[in-house]
Motif scaffolding. Sequence first.
Motif: not given
Length: 234
Positions: A81-87, A214-233
């Motif tokens: 959901k949205g968030h007043a501080m984190a977006g 947040t995601l840019d920084h998380a990716e930069a410090i090696g937490m994960g990737s913003q590139t993904y494959e969306l698999v629908r079930l």
Amino acid sequence: MQKVDGTIVECNTAYGGGRANTEAHRKAAEDHGFTAIADVDIMDSEGEVRLPVEGGSHIGYDIVGSHYLNYDFTIILSHFKGHAMAGFGGAIKNMSIGIASSNGKRWIHSGGTSTGSWGNPTQEEFLETMAEAAKAVADHCGDNILYISVANNLSVDCDCDSSPEDPRMGDIGILASLDPVALDRACTDLVRSSDDHGKIHLIERIDSRNGMHTLDHAEAIGMGSQTYELVRLD
């Protein structure tokens, strides 16, 4: 919860309200029906511990409830959901703020400058610190963690808000991943690509708070990737 024989875990909040101390927090969990389906552990009821942060630029450790060390697997179950501080609130916010003790929450919100106040960090410093705290949890767990985000009742406000705005956007669905950065990015992408006209409110909330940073920084410090494959079930 029954499938995995799990325990619902929480830490006390760093502000007022019905979850600011352990006794009131347990009562809130009972009132909302959580104790009827699983054990509930307020993890900082007996203190806190530090988890090291690797590669961070604001904090060298995260502060979490001491009981967190009792568990061998973590499921990060988030209401996106949205968030007043984190977006927006997704997996990264949930695992950073949610697992942090009361002091740990202030530590994150202050940009790693205080456990006694909110401090005065820039918005970017707060978002980056949140990502770093989340990475500490992910690194602690290693392979023993997965992430599920439920994107329904999409309000611009967090569930912790005492007077949240009514949902403006219809349900997107339930998403899951082993990568929290990819999961949060997929959730935000699905909001942006939705045909629901109510999305403009949530997008404005995310972008006005620079939430994607947040995601840019998380990716930069090696937490994960913003590139993904969306698999629908279906």
